[in-house]
Design a protein around this motif. Structure first.
Motif, PDB file in Angstrom:
ATOM      1  N   ASN A 126       0.801  -1.226   0.000  1.00 40.34           N
ATOM      2  CA  ASN A 126       0.000   0.000   0.000  1.00 40.34           C
ATOM      3  C   ASN A 126       0.835   1.278   0.000  1.00 40.34           C
ATOM      4  OD1 ASN A 126       0.928   0.020   2.600  1.00 40.34           O
ATOM      5  ND2 ASN A 126      -1.044  -0.408   3.550  1.00 40.34           N
ATOM      6  N   LYS A 127       2.135   1.130  -0.184  1.00 43.88           N
ATOM      7  CA  LYS A 127       3.011   2.304  -0.272  1.00 43.88           C
ATOM      8  C   LYS A 127       3.893   2.167  -1.499  1.00 43.88           C
ATOM      9  CE  LYS A 127       3.332   2.660   4.735  1.00 43.88           C
ATOM     10  NZ  LYS A 127       2.725   1.369   5.104  1.00 43.88           N
ATOM     11  N   ILE A 128       3.964   3.248  -2.283  1.00 50.24           N
ATOM     12  CA  ILE A 128       4.800   3.239  -3.484  1.00 50.24           C
ATOM     13  C   ILE A 128       5.624   4.516  -3.533  1.00 50.24           C
ATOM     14  CG2 ILE A 128       3.180   1.813  -4.787  1.00 50.24           C
ATOM     15  CD1 ILE A 128       2.472   4.423  -6.359  1.00 50.24           C
ATOM     16  N   LEU A 129       6.668   4.479  -4.334  1.00 51.66           N
ATOM     17  CA  LEU A 129       7.485   5.657  -4.584  1.00 51.66           C
ATOM     18  C   LEU A 129       7.679   5.734  -6.097  1.00 51.66           C
ATOM     19  CD1 LEU A 129       9.097   7.986  -3.389  1.00 51.66           C
ATOM     20  CD2 LEU A 129      11.028   6.437  -3.126  1.00 51.66           C
ATOM     21  N   LEU A 130       7.247   6.839  -6.690  1.00 49.41           N
ATOM     22  CA  LEU A 130       7.345   7.005  -8.140  1.00 49.41           C
ATOM     23  C   LEU A 130       8.628   7.731  -8.516  1.00 49.41           C
ATOM     24  CD1 LEU A 130       3.709   8.171  -8.980  1.00 49.41           C
ATOM     25  CD2 LEU A 130       4.678   5.888  -9.269  1.00 49.41           C
ATOM     26  N   PHE A 131       9.280   7.220  -9.550  1.00 44.03           N
ATOM     27  CA  PHE A 131      10.471   7.846 -10.116  1.00 44.03           C
ATOM     28  C   PHE A 131      10.205   8.111 -11.584  1.00 44.03           C
ATOM     29  CE2 PHE A 131      12.022   5.252  -6.626  1.00 44.03           C
ATOM     30  CZ  PHE A 131      12.919   6.090  -5.993  1.00 44.03           C
ATOM     31  N   GLY A 132      10.382   9.328 -12.022  1.00 42.39           N
ATOM     32  CA  GLY A 132      10.292   9.630 -13.443  1.00 42.39           C
ATOM     33  C   GLY A 132      11.594   9.233 -14.118  1.00 42.39           C
ATOM     34  N   ALA A 133      11.488   8.497 -15.212  1.00 38.58           N
ATOM     35  CA  ALA A 133      12.673   8.065 -15.951  1.00 38.58           C
ATOM     36  C   ALA A 133      12.677   8.785 -17.298  1.00 38.58           C
ATOM     37  CB  ALA A 133      12.655   6.552 -16.144  1.00 38.58           C
ATOM     38  N   PRO A 134      13.541   9.794 -17.467  1.00 35.26           N
ATOM     39  CA  PRO A 134      13.552  10.558 -18.716  1.00 35.26           C
ATOM     40  C   PRO A 134      13.990   9.697 -19.892  1.00 35.26           C
ATOM     41  CG  PRO A 134      15.440  11.159 -17.373  1.00 35.26           C
ATOM     42  CD  PRO A 134      14.589  10.246 -16.547  1.00 35.26           C
ATOM     43  N   SER A 135      13.487  10.029 -21.078  1.00 40.00           N
ATOM     44  CA  SER A 135      13.840   9.260 -22.277  1.00 40.00           C
ATOM     45  C   SER A 135      15.287   9.497 -22.697  1.00 40.00           C
ATOM     46  CB  SER A 135      12.897   9.607 -23.421  1.00 40.00           C
ATOM     47  OG  SER A 135      12.933  10.993 -23.684  1.00 40.00           O
ATOM     48  N   LYS A 136      15.830  10.679 -22.373  1.00 42.47           N
ATOM     49  CA  LYS A 136      17.225  10.983 -22.690  1.00 42.47           C
ATOM     50  C   LYS A 136      17.935  11.397 -21.409  1.00 42.47           C
ATOM     51  CE  LYS A 136      16.276  12.522 -27.376  1.00 42.47           C
ATOM     52  NZ  LYS A 136      16.350  13.604 -28.334  1.00 42.47           N
ATOM     53  N   LYS A 137      19.128  10.881 -21.220  1.00 41.64           N
ATOM     54  CA  LYS A 137      19.903  11.208 -20.021  1.00 41.64           C
ATOM     55  C   LYS A 137      21.233  11.837 -20.413  1.00 41.64           C
ATOM     56  CE  LYS A 137      18.079   7.258 -17.493  1.00 41.64           C
ATOM     57  NZ  LYS A 137      18.409   6.052 -16.760  1.00 41.64           N
ATOM     58  N   ASP A 138      21.727  12.699 -19.546  1.00 42.50           N
ATOM     59  CA  ASP A 138      23.077  13.224 -19.712  1.00 42.50           C
ATOM     60  C   ASP A 138      23.670  13.412 -18.308  1.00 42.50           C
ATOM     61  OD1 ASP A 138      22.282  15.677 -18.636  1.00 42.50           O
ATOM     62  OD2 ASP A 138      22.041  16.604 -20.582  1.00 42.50           O
ATOM     63  N   ILE A 139      24.866  13.880 -18.235  1.00 38.95           N
ATOM     64  CA  ILE A 139      25.573  13.978 -16.958  1.00 38.95           C
ATOM     65  C   ILE A 139      24.924  14.989 -15.996  1.00 38.95           C
ATOM     66  CG2 ILE A 139      27.232  15.731 -17.707  1.00 38.95           C
ATOM     67  CD1 ILE A 139      29.345  14.015 -16.143  1.00 38.95           C
ATOM     68  N   LEU A 140      24.236  16.009 -16.515  1.00 41.63           N
ATOM     69  CA  LEU A 140      23.635  17.032 -15.650  1.00 41.63           C
ATOM     70  C   LEU A 140      22.185  16.762 -15.300  1.00 41.63           C
ATOM     71  CD1 LEU A 140      25.144  20.217 -17.355  1.00 41.63           C
ATOM     72  CD2 LEU A 140      25.950  19.028 -15.307  1.00 41.63           C
ATOM     73  N   GLY A 141      21.487  15.942 -16.096  1.00 43.20           N
ATOM     74  CA  GLY A 141      20.085  15.615 -15.823  1.00 43.20           C
ATOM     75  C   GLY A 141      19.129  16.778 -15.939  1.00 43.20           C
ATOM     76  N   PRO A 142      19.235  17.619 -16.980  1.00 47.05           N
ATOM     77  CA  PRO A 142      18.365  18.806 -17.061  1.00 47.05           C
ATOM     78  C   PRO A 142      16.891  18.464 -17.284  1.00 47.05           C
ATOM     79  CG  PRO A 142      19.542  18.536 -19.114  1.00 47.05           C
ATOM     80  CD  PRO A 142      20.106  17.521 -18.142  1.00 47.05           C
ATOM     81  N   ARG A 143      16.566  17.264 -17.752  1.00 40.87           N
ATOM     82  CA  ARG A 143      15.175  16.910 -17.995  1.00 40.87           C
ATOM     83  C   ARG A 143      14.461  16.461 -16.723  1.00 40.87           C
ATOM     84  NH1 ARG A 143      13.406  15.613 -23.425  1.00 40.87           N
ATOM     85  NH2 ARG A 143      11.942  14.296 -22.315  1.00 40.87           N
ATOM     86  N   CYS A 144      15.185  16.312 -15.641  1.00 43.55           N
ATOM     87  CA  CYS A 144      14.575  15.894 -14.383  1.00 43.55           C
ATOM     88  C   CYS A 144      13.913  17.093 -13.729  1.00 43.55           C
ATOM     89  CB  CYS A 144      15.618  15.317 -13.431  1.00 43.55           C
ATOM     90  SG  CYS A 144      16.356  13.811 -14.043  1.00 43.55           S
ATOM     91  N   VAL A 145      12.714  16.906 -13.235  1.00 43.03           N
ATOM     92  CA  VAL A 145      11.988  17.966 -12.563  1.00 43.03           C
ATOM     93  C   VAL A 145      11.709  17.510 -11.141  1.00 43.03           C
ATOM     94  CG1 VAL A 145       9.883  19.345 -12.556  1.00 43.03           C
ATOM     95  CG2 VAL A 145      10.928  18.663 -14.724  1.00 43.03           C
ATOM     96  N   CYS A 146      12.110  18.327 -10.187  1.00 40.30           N
ATOM     97  CA  CYS A 146      11.885  17.971  -8.774  1.00 40.30           C
ATOM     98  C   CYS A 146      10.761  18.788  -8.203  1.00 40.30           C
ATOM     99  CB  CYS A 146      13.145  18.198  -7.966  1.00 40.30           C
ATOM    100  SG  CYS A 146      14.522  17.208  -8.550  1.00 40.30           S
TER     101      CYS A 146
END
Length: 73
Positions: free
Chosen positions: A53-73
């Motif tokens: 009954n407990k989950i943790l969601l992680f968004g996995a971007p389609s493109k990754k790079d060293i800085l991770g600019p597509r990640c939104v917190c």
């Protein structure tokens, strides 16, 4: 003094990807998958039926790079 672990202590990780009808195995994380939203909803129901009954969601971007600019917190 021991550690008591039961289903109520568990948090299941879900990794969400863009697209439809996708379920991709994560090679470095056995038995864990990346889901598109539509398949995620089906799997969530199965997890709930198992008592998770407990989950943790992680968004996995389609493109990754060293800085991770597509990640939104």
């Amino acid at each position: 003094m021991g550690i008591n672990i039961n289903i109520n202590n568990l948090i299941y990780p879900y990794f969400v990807i863009e697209g439809e009808n996708k379920k991709e195995e994560i090679k470095s994380f056995p038995s864990v998958y990346r889901f598109s939203v539509d398949t995620l909803l089906k799997d969530l129901k199965e997890s709930q039926e198992l008592g998770i009954n407990k989950i943790l969601l992680f968004g996995a971007p389609s493109k990754k790079d060293i800085l991770g600019p597509r990640c939104v917190c």
